[in-house]
Scaffold this motif. Structure first.
Motif, PDB file in Angstrom:
ATOM      1  N   LEU A 172     -44.879 -62.177  31.082  1.00  0.00           N
ATOM      2  CA  LEU A 172     -44.954 -60.803  31.543  1.00  0.00           C
ATOM      3  C   LEU A 172     -45.945 -60.677  32.697  1.00  0.00           C
ATOM      4  N   LYS A 173     -45.719 -59.705  33.552  1.00  0.00           N
ATOM      5  CA  LYS A 173     -46.628 -59.460  34.669  1.00  0.00           C
ATOM      6  C   LYS A 173     -47.898 -58.764  34.219  1.00  0.00           C
ATOM      7  N   PHE A 174     -47.806 -58.024  33.116  1.00  0.00           N
ATOM      8  CA  PHE A 174     -48.936 -57.300  32.548  1.00  0.00           C
ATOM      9  C   PHE A 174     -48.532 -56.901  31.132  1.00  0.00           C
ATOM     10  N   PRO A 175     -49.462 -56.517  30.283  1.00  0.00           N
ATOM     11  CA  PRO A 175     -49.075 -56.124  28.923  1.00  0.00           C
ATOM     12  C   PRO A 175     -48.098 -54.957  28.955  1.00  0.00           C
ATOM     13  N   PHE A 176     -47.006 -55.095  28.189  1.00  0.00           N
ATOM     14  CA  PHE A 176     -45.981 -54.057  28.188  1.00  0.00           C
ATOM     15  C   PHE A 176     -45.284 -54.044  26.830  1.00  0.00           C
ATOM     16  N   PRO A 177     -45.914 -53.465  25.812  1.00  0.00           N
ATOM     17  CA  PRO A 177     -45.333 -53.474  24.461  1.00  0.00           C
ATOM     18  C   PRO A 177     -43.955 -52.844  24.375  1.00  0.00           C
ATOM     19  N   ASP A 178     -43.654 -51.845  25.224  1.00  0.00           N
ATOM     20  CA  ASP A 178     -42.329 -51.221  25.191  1.00  0.00           C
ATOM     21  C   ASP A 178     -41.218 -52.203  25.531  1.00  0.00           C
ATOM     22  N   GLY A 179     -41.581 -53.320  26.152  1.00  0.00           N
ATOM     23  CA  GLY A 179     -40.576 -54.311  26.524  1.00  0.00           C
ATOM     24  C   GLY A 179     -39.877 -54.950  25.345  1.00  0.00           C
ATOM     25  N   VAL A 180     -40.519 -54.945  24.182  1.00  0.00           N
ATOM     26  CA  VAL A 180     -39.890 -55.560  23.001  1.00  0.00           C
ATOM     27  C   VAL A 180     -38.570 -54.866  22.695  1.00  0.00           C
ATOM     28  N   SER A 181     -38.579 -53.539  22.667  1.00  0.00           N
ATOM     29  CA  SER A 181     -37.335 -52.799  22.389  1.00  0.00           C
ATOM     30  C   SER A 181     -36.317 -52.978  23.509  1.00  0.00           C
ATOM     31  N   ARG A 182     -36.773 -53.150  24.736  1.00  0.00           N
ATOM     32  CA  ARG A 182     -35.833 -53.293  25.847  1.00  0.00           C
ATOM     33  C   ARG A 182     -35.061 -54.600  25.810  1.00  0.00           C
ATOM     34  N   LEU A 183     -35.516 -55.561  25.014  1.00  0.00           N
ATOM     35  CA  LEU A 183     -34.806 -56.841  24.957  1.00  0.00           C
ATOM     36  C   LEU A 183     -33.385 -56.690  24.441  1.00  0.00           C
ATOM     37  N   THR A 184     -33.089 -55.588  23.745  1.00  0.00           N
ATOM     38  CA  THR A 184     -31.715 -55.360  23.306  1.00  0.00           C
ATOM     39  C   THR A 184     -30.771 -55.147  24.486  1.00  0.00           C
ATOM     40  N   LEU A 185     -31.309 -54.796  25.656  1.00  0.00           N
ATOM     41  CA  LEU A 185     -30.479 -54.576  26.843  1.00  0.00           C
ATOM     42  C   LEU A 185     -30.136 -55.876  27.557  1.00  0.00           C
ATOM     43  N   ALA A 186     -30.680 -56.985  27.103  1.00  0.00           N
ATOM     44  CA  ALA A 186     -30.341 -58.297  27.663  1.00  0.00           C
ATOM     45  C   ALA A 186     -29.511 -59.047  26.628  1.00  0.00           C
ATOM     46  N   LYS A 187     -28.218 -58.786  26.608  1.00  0.00           N
ATOM     47  CA  LYS A 187     -27.322 -59.430  25.656  1.00  0.00           C
ATOM     48  C   LYS A 187     -27.117 -60.893  26.066  1.00  0.00           C
ATOM     49  N   ILE A 188     -27.252 -61.790  25.108  1.00  0.00           N
ATOM     50  CA  ILE A 188     -27.176 -63.215  25.416  1.00  0.00           C
ATOM     51  C   ILE A 188     -25.710 -63.645  25.482  1.00  0.00           C
ATOM     52  N   MET A 189     -25.357 -64.266  26.612  1.00  0.00           N
ATOM     53  CA  MET A 189     -23.975 -64.636  26.917  1.00  0.00           C
ATOM     54  C   MET A 189     -23.886 -66.150  27.104  1.00  0.00           C
ATOM     55  N   PRO A 190     -22.747 -66.760  26.771  1.00  0.00           N
ATOM     56  CA  PRO A 190     -22.624 -68.218  26.891  1.00  0.00           C
ATOM     57  C   PRO A 190     -22.599 -68.680  28.346  1.00  0.00           C
ATOM     58  N   ARG A 191     -23.537 -69.544  28.672  1.00  0.00           N
ATOM     59  CA  ARG A 191     -23.637 -70.046  30.037  1.00  0.00           C
ATOM     60  C   ARG A 191     -22.380 -70.800  30.448  1.00  0.00           C
ATOM     61  N   HIS A 192     -21.813 -71.571  29.528  1.00  0.00           N
ATOM     62  CA  HIS A 192     -20.662 -72.416  29.877  1.00  0.00           C
ATOM     63  C   HIS A 192     -19.421 -71.574  30.199  1.00  0.00           C
ATOM     64  N   VAL A 193     -19.409 -70.317  29.750  1.00  0.00           N
ATOM     65  CA  VAL A 193     -18.286 -69.416  30.055  1.00  0.00           C
ATOM     66  C   VAL A 193     -18.556 -68.631  31.335  1.00  0.00           C
ATOM     67  N   PHE A 194     -19.709 -68.005  31.409  1.00  0.00           N
ATOM     68  CA  PHE A 194     -19.947 -67.042  32.488  1.00  0.00           C
ATOM     69  C   PHE A 194     -20.569 -67.663  33.737  1.00  0.00           C
ATOM     70  N   SER A 195     -20.822 -68.961  33.726  1.00  0.00           N
ATOM     71  CA  SER A 195     -21.241 -69.639  34.962  1.00  0.00           C
ATOM     72  C   SER A 195     -20.046 -70.138  35.765  1.00  0.00           C
TER      73      SER A 195
END
Length: 538
Positions: A172-195
């Protein structure tokens, strides 16, 4: 496009037109229950063998790429198909480990390490690895790749790196506790498919392969999307149904008809018109409401004279009879805006400028601005409840001597024109940033920032007042003390209210109906989509 430290960068025309399905988005529901064996009964047999049919009041033909989409239908579907390292409860928005095995022990730290769930697999059977996580975050943070998600992460997240096959590190660039909840907005996708070449275009069109409890088994744009339980899922919220069929029916009458009567073809429907609440309740349906950030906003083109003058913008706001809108158009299911944030938001404070109905003040402001005899074309989204509000806005403006022409049209048409930088005067449409989260920093950065979509439409980003606003927003984002951060956010919201460049007129409740003889544990949400990851059955 270069990276930005504030706001959301402007996607390509094609990208934006695909994700504008969020505008005018409607109510959602959460079906929460009692653990892995919870099911929904839909007519005989065990719940795990049954199918759920839902009718959704917005289109399934928007952008399905999780890094770009704001489509109501796609975001709701993706919450069942994909997982983030962390996801959030659909009602409280409290974070819980999804693909990760645990939340960060210290959310205020500037380094977070996550271990992936052992045995987690994508729907094509391949294991989820740290490389897939890094692949998604690299796309989001790439300065040359315009994504909607960038605005939610780039201000505070420096980099995501691989530790080993099952572990990743977030810097992180600086402490940002709200970022924990925002991780739901980064859905993990298969690299071998979407690359693969062209795969991101396929994602926009509906290609969806994740690690969540449901896999997409069929997708028919403008008709329906079908889901099947993923047998390989080993996460915290297993599927409650064998299959789900989500129908898209945008027109209100056939949507309501689908859930009406003893022979209703679906178990749940959202976007219920206020006028149909009594009818459905009389037929044995339960109708719930969710109040939050869903709003009718007015947006001004500050490059089109005289709307660059704050007095003109304020005059048109003071002129609107919001009480009539609430009582007549919304049937009491809403409130006049007293801040950019809705009154239920944890960071809410009544703004110093509140646009109560004051036509005399409106006339004085127009006269001071030299805007007597003003004519306005109000371009508007044709979302049904927005259409119900437009006659009151026109009557209000006509009453202070502003000759008003209404120009309602399809939501996509409105934002096509805006994205093509066509001239306009004022836009009325609907928005609901709660689908991304409820923290005020996220909501305000979604709507304001020097290079995001909305500021591009308003042509306001180069104004000296706007530049002051952006500095204040950056300072609030970086503030580590929660109470001090809240005070800073509330302070710059006062500036946003005073300027009235892009600002809510009303916040309205959203209605969802379901059959309580079949579904249990249903709670209406104030943001788009349905969530059945914790379902109960009757």
């Amino acid at each position: 496009m270069r990276a930005v430290s504030r706001g959301v960068p402007v996607p390509s025309r094609r990208t934006f037109l695909k994700h504008t399905g969020a505008l005018g988005a409607v109510a959602a529901v959460s079906l929460t229950g009692c653990g892995p064996e919870s099911t929904i009964y839909t007519g005989g047999g065990s719940g795990r063998d049954r199918s759920l049919t839902a009718v959704i009041g917005y289109g399934n033909d928007g952008n399905w790429d999780p890094t770009q989409t704001a489509s109501a239908f796609a975001m709701a579907a993706n919450n069942h198909i994909y997982e983030g390292l962390v996801d959030t409860d659909p009602i409280s928005r409290a974070p819980y480990p999804a693909l990760a095995t645990a939340l960060p022990p210290d959310p205020s730290a500037t380094t977070w390490a996550f271990t992936l769930r052992e045995g987690a697999r994508f729907h094509d059977g391949t294991p989820v690895t740290a490389d897939d996580v890094v692949f998604v975050f690299d796309r989001i943070l790439d300065p040359d790749t315009p994504t909607l998600a960038k605005g939610f992460f780039a201000p505070w997240l420096r980099a995501v790196t691989r530790i080993d096959a099952r572990r990743v590190r977030l810097e992180l660039k600086f402490p940002f506790p709200d970022g924990v909840s925002r991780l739901t907005l980064a859905k993990i996708m298969p690299r071998h498919v979407f690359s693969r070449p062209g795969a991101w275009d396929d994602a926009i069109k509906g290609l969806a392969i994740g690690s969540g409890p449901y896999r997409q088994s069929a997708h028919h744009p403008k008709s329906n999307t079908v889901f099947a339980a993923f047998d390989g899922y080993n996460g915290p919220r297993p599927p409650a149904f064998r299959t789900m069929n989500w129908l898209t029916i945008v027109d209100a009458a056939p949507r309501v008809a689908m859930i009406s009567g003893a022979g209703a073809g679906v178990q749940i429907a959202d976007n219920i018109p206020y006028a149909n609440i009594g009818q459905l309740e009389g037929g044995g349906m339960e109708v719930g409401s969710g109040a939050g950030m869903n709003n009718l906003f007015l947006m001004f083109n500050t490059a089109h004279r005289p709307f660059g003058d704050v007095r003109v913008r304020q005059a048109l706001r003071y002129a609107v009879d919001t009480d009539t809108i609430v009582q007549v158009a919304l049937k009491g299911h809403g409130r006049a805006a007293t801040s950019f944030l809705d009154e239920g938001n944890p960071s809410y404070r009544r703004a110093r400028t509140v646009y109560g109905y004051d036509p005399d003040r409106a006339r004085r402001l127009l006269k001071e601005a030299g805007a007597d005899g003003l004519g306005v074309e109000l371009m508007a989204s044709n979302v049904s409840w927005i259409m119900d509000c437009l006659p009151t806005i026109k009557a209000s403006w006509d009453a202070i001597g502003v000759k008003t022409t209404l120009a309602p049209q399809e939501t996509t048409a409105v934002f096509t024109k805006l994205d093509q930088k066509r001239d306009y005067q004022v836009v009325a449409a609907a928005s609901n940033p709660n689908q991304f989260g409820i923290d005020a920093d996220l909501i305000m950065h979604y709507n304001y920032g020097p290079e995001n979509l909305w500021m591009g439409y308003t042509r306001w980003a180069d104004d000296p007042v706007a530049r002051r606003l952006f500095r204040d927003m950056d300072r609030a984002t970086r503030e580590p003390d929660p109470e001090r951060k809240k005070a800073l956010v509330q302070g710059y919201i006062d500036l946003v209210a005073e300027q009235a460049v892009l600002y809510p007129v009303v916040h309205n409740a959203l209605m969802t109906a379901w059959d309580p003889r079949r579904l249990g544990g249903v709670r209406a949400q104030p943001y788009p989509g349905i969530n059945v990851l914790q379902a109960t059955w009757v």
